[in-house]
Motif scaffolding. Sequence first.
Motif, PDB file in Angstrom:
ATOM      1  N   ALA A  38       0.821  -1.211   0.000  1.00 42.18           N
ATOM      2  CA  ALA A  38       0.000   0.000   0.000  1.00 42.18           C
ATOM      3  C   ALA A  38       0.854   1.260   0.000  1.00 42.18           C
ATOM      4  CB  ALA A  38      -0.937   0.000   1.204  1.00 42.18           C
ATOM      5  N   THR A  39       1.933   1.273   0.802  1.00 38.10           N
ATOM      6  CA  THR A  39       2.777   2.474   0.834  1.00 38.10           C
ATOM      7  C   THR A  39       3.578   2.612  -0.453  1.00 38.10           C
ATOM      8  OG1 THR A  39       4.295   3.771   2.210  1.00 38.10           O
ATOM      9  CG2 THR A  39       4.781   1.438   1.980  1.00 38.10           C
ATOM     10  N   LEU A  40       3.923   1.502  -1.089  1.00 36.98           N
ATOM     11  CA  LEU A  40       4.574   1.561  -2.396  1.00 36.98           C
ATOM     12  C   LEU A  40       3.629   2.185  -3.413  1.00 36.98           C
ATOM     13  CD1 LEU A  40       6.674   0.850  -4.588  1.00 36.98           C
ATOM     14  CD2 LEU A  40       5.665  -1.435  -4.679  1.00 36.98           C
ATOM     15  N   MET A  41       2.387   1.689  -3.479  1.00 35.11           N
ATOM     16  CA  MET A  41       1.415   2.243  -4.422  1.00 35.11           C
ATOM     17  C   MET A  41       1.189   3.723  -4.177  1.00 35.11           C
ATOM     18  SD  MET A  41      -1.651  -0.497  -4.911  1.00 35.11           S
ATOM     19  CE  MET A  41      -1.364  -2.258  -5.045  1.00 35.11           C
ATOM     20  N   ALA A  42       1.049   4.100  -2.914  1.00 36.04           N
ATOM     21  CA  ALA A  42       0.778   5.499  -2.580  1.00 36.04           C
ATOM     22  C   ALA A  42       1.908   6.404  -3.052  1.00 36.04           C
ATOM     23  CB  ALA A  42       0.574   5.644  -1.073  1.00 36.04           C
ATOM     24  N   ALA A 291       9.544  -8.174  -2.275  1.00 35.78           N
ATOM     25  CA  ALA A 291      10.774  -8.871  -1.902  1.00 35.78           C
ATOM     26  C   ALA A 291      11.970  -7.924  -1.983  1.00 35.78           C
ATOM     27  CB  ALA A 291      10.988 -10.081  -2.805  1.00 35.78           C
ATOM     28  N   TRP A 292      11.994  -7.067  -3.017  1.00 40.23           N
ATOM     29  CA  TRP A 292      13.076  -6.075  -3.137  1.00 40.23           C
ATOM     30  C   TRP A 292      13.039  -5.103  -1.962  1.00 40.23           C
ATOM     31  CZ3 TRP A 292      13.674  -0.854  -3.226  1.00 40.23           C
ATOM     32  CH2 TRP A 292      14.917  -0.370  -3.645  1.00 40.23           C
ATOM     33  N   MET A 293      11.857  -4.655  -1.590  1.00 46.19           N
ATOM     34  CA  MET A 293      11.733  -3.737  -0.459  1.00 46.19           C
ATOM     35  C   MET A 293      12.288  -4.361   0.814  1.00 46.19           C
ATOM     36  SD  MET A 293       7.944  -1.969  -0.907  1.00 46.19           S
ATOM     37  CE  MET A 293       8.173  -0.839   0.494  1.00 46.19           C
ATOM     38  N   GLU A 294      11.937  -5.616   1.029  1.00 49.71           N
ATOM     39  CA  GLU A 294      12.395  -6.283   2.244  1.00 49.71           C
ATOM     40  C   GLU A 294      13.911  -6.489   2.225  1.00 49.71           C
ATOM     41  OE1 GLU A 294      11.795 -10.731   3.684  1.00 49.71           O
ATOM     42  OE2 GLU A 294      10.052  -9.514   4.185  1.00 49.71           O
ATOM     43  N   ASP A 295      14.436  -6.953   1.105  1.00 51.58           N
ATOM     44  CA  ASP A 295      15.874  -7.218   1.012  1.00 51.58           C
ATOM     45  C   ASP A 295      16.693  -5.949   1.180  1.00 51.58           C
ATOM     46  OD1 ASP A 295      15.330  -9.876   0.616  1.00 51.58           O
ATOM     47  OD2 ASP A 295      15.591  -9.818  -1.557  1.00 51.58           O
ATOM     48  N   ASN A 296      16.135  -4.818   0.753  1.00 52.00           N
ATOM     49  CA  ASN A 296      16.870  -3.554   0.804  1.00 52.00           C
ATOM     50  C   ASN A 296      16.397  -2.632   1.933  1.00 52.00           C
ATOM     51  OD1 ASN A 296      18.644  -3.343  -1.856  1.00 52.00           O
ATOM     52  ND2 ASN A 296      16.739  -4.368  -2.390  1.00 52.00           N
ATOM     53  N   GLY A 300       8.533   3.241   1.460  1.00 52.52           N
ATOM     54  CA  GLY A 300       7.689   3.411   0.287  1.00 52.52           C
ATOM     55  C   GLY A 300       8.254   4.379  -0.728  1.00 52.52           C
ATOM     56  N   GLN A 301       8.837   5.487  -0.272  1.00 45.95           N
ATOM     57  CA  GLN A 301       9.380   6.489  -1.191  1.00 45.95           C
ATOM     58  C   GLN A 301      10.569   5.948  -1.969  1.00 45.95           C
ATOM     59  OE1 GLN A 301      10.409  10.257   0.601  1.00 45.95           O
ATOM     60  NE2 GLN A 301      11.406  11.013  -1.236  1.00 45.95           N
ATOM     61  N   TYR A 302      11.481   5.293  -1.263  1.00 49.49           N
ATOM     62  CA  TYR A 302      12.664   4.721  -1.906  1.00 49.49           C
ATOM     63  C   TYR A 302      12.253   3.646  -2.907  1.00 49.49           C
ATOM     64  CZ  TYR A 302      17.305   2.453  -2.200  1.00 49.49           C
ATOM     65  OH  TYR A 302      18.496   1.904  -2.637  1.00 49.49           O
ATOM     66  N   ALA A 303      11.305   2.793  -2.500  1.00 49.84           N
ATOM     67  CA  ALA A 303      10.846   1.722  -3.384  1.00 49.84           C
ATOM     68  C   ALA A 303      10.136   2.280  -4.612  1.00 49.84           C
ATOM     69  CB  ALA A 303       9.917   0.783  -2.622  1.00 49.84           C
TER      70      ALA A 303
END
Length: 334
Positions: A38-42, A291-296, A300-303
């Motif tokens: 949700a924060t990625l989409m936002a 998975a990329w968000m978790e590994d890194n 949300g903004q960075y992703a």
Amino acid sequence: MYKKALLAGLMTLATTSVFAANSQCGNVTIANMNWNSATLMANVDKFILNHGYGCHAELVPGDTMPTGTSMIEKGEPDIAPEMWTNSMKDAIDRGVKEGRLKIAAKSLSDGGEEGFWVPKYMVDKDPSLATIQGVIKHAKDFPNPQDSSVSAFYGCPPGWNCQISAQNLFNALHLKKAGFVLVNPGSGAGLAGTLAHAYEKKAPWFGYYWAPTAILGKYQMVKVDFGTGVNKKEFTSCITQANCLDPKPTMYPPSPVYTLTTAKFEKRSPEAFAYLQHRSYTNKQMNSLLAWMEDNQADGQYAAEEFMLKHKDIWSKWVSKKVAAKLDKALNNL
């Protein structure tokens, strides 16, 4: 003749002014809910609306039920990018019927999946654990780390729509009678942490989870079969209701996950609304992004910036070539 020409000119000017007013995006509030997809989409929506459509978009804190209620009753925020609608179906349908809400598109084109889960390594050793009867029979195999005299069922984080459904199904399945206590994980990160910790140690775990998520993409889990099939009427009328007094077991139906906006946003910003009508992620795409968000350890903004930089093949399909050019220019300035 002069009067007719003047009148025609005024009508053209008025029409142009109305179109311009309707095309102005203006200030936009986007619900930033506290789970990764949700924060990625936002954040992706914020970037695209600001740089592609000239909006002044900002993120505001949100959760499914409070955000949905606020949009219906107060007309704000303007956008809820990822709304799991099962638990608020009646309220959302009413909001649409009354002209307060608009459904833009499916946030997740494949829909969401909810359920009670156990690790695959446990089912490999004892296939009966793939059923609720097997879990109840072997309740002692799921000791609460804080108190081994009782068994642990990890529930949905407080404030999420699934908190109500998980609690009602916990009651419907008589899990307390079987020796389980409902463990409050405190947050989405807390719930994920309990599962990851158990999985790394090949320890027992039983609880609520949903997909698409990085956790279910990373760890092999088995959804527990209640043996009931899906009773949509029971799920909608009771399981998702806080005042459900006599819940009956049912599997979770597939969860429609939509982007909702207020009706006033659609009227004020038709071009921006049209973007939201085309913006959708497949579960495969989202699992990979999560998975990329978790590994890194990305927020949300960075992703969102990583997504915009690396996945033009996805987002360029949501916008016109003109808007894509504006977004490319903005990305070159990052």
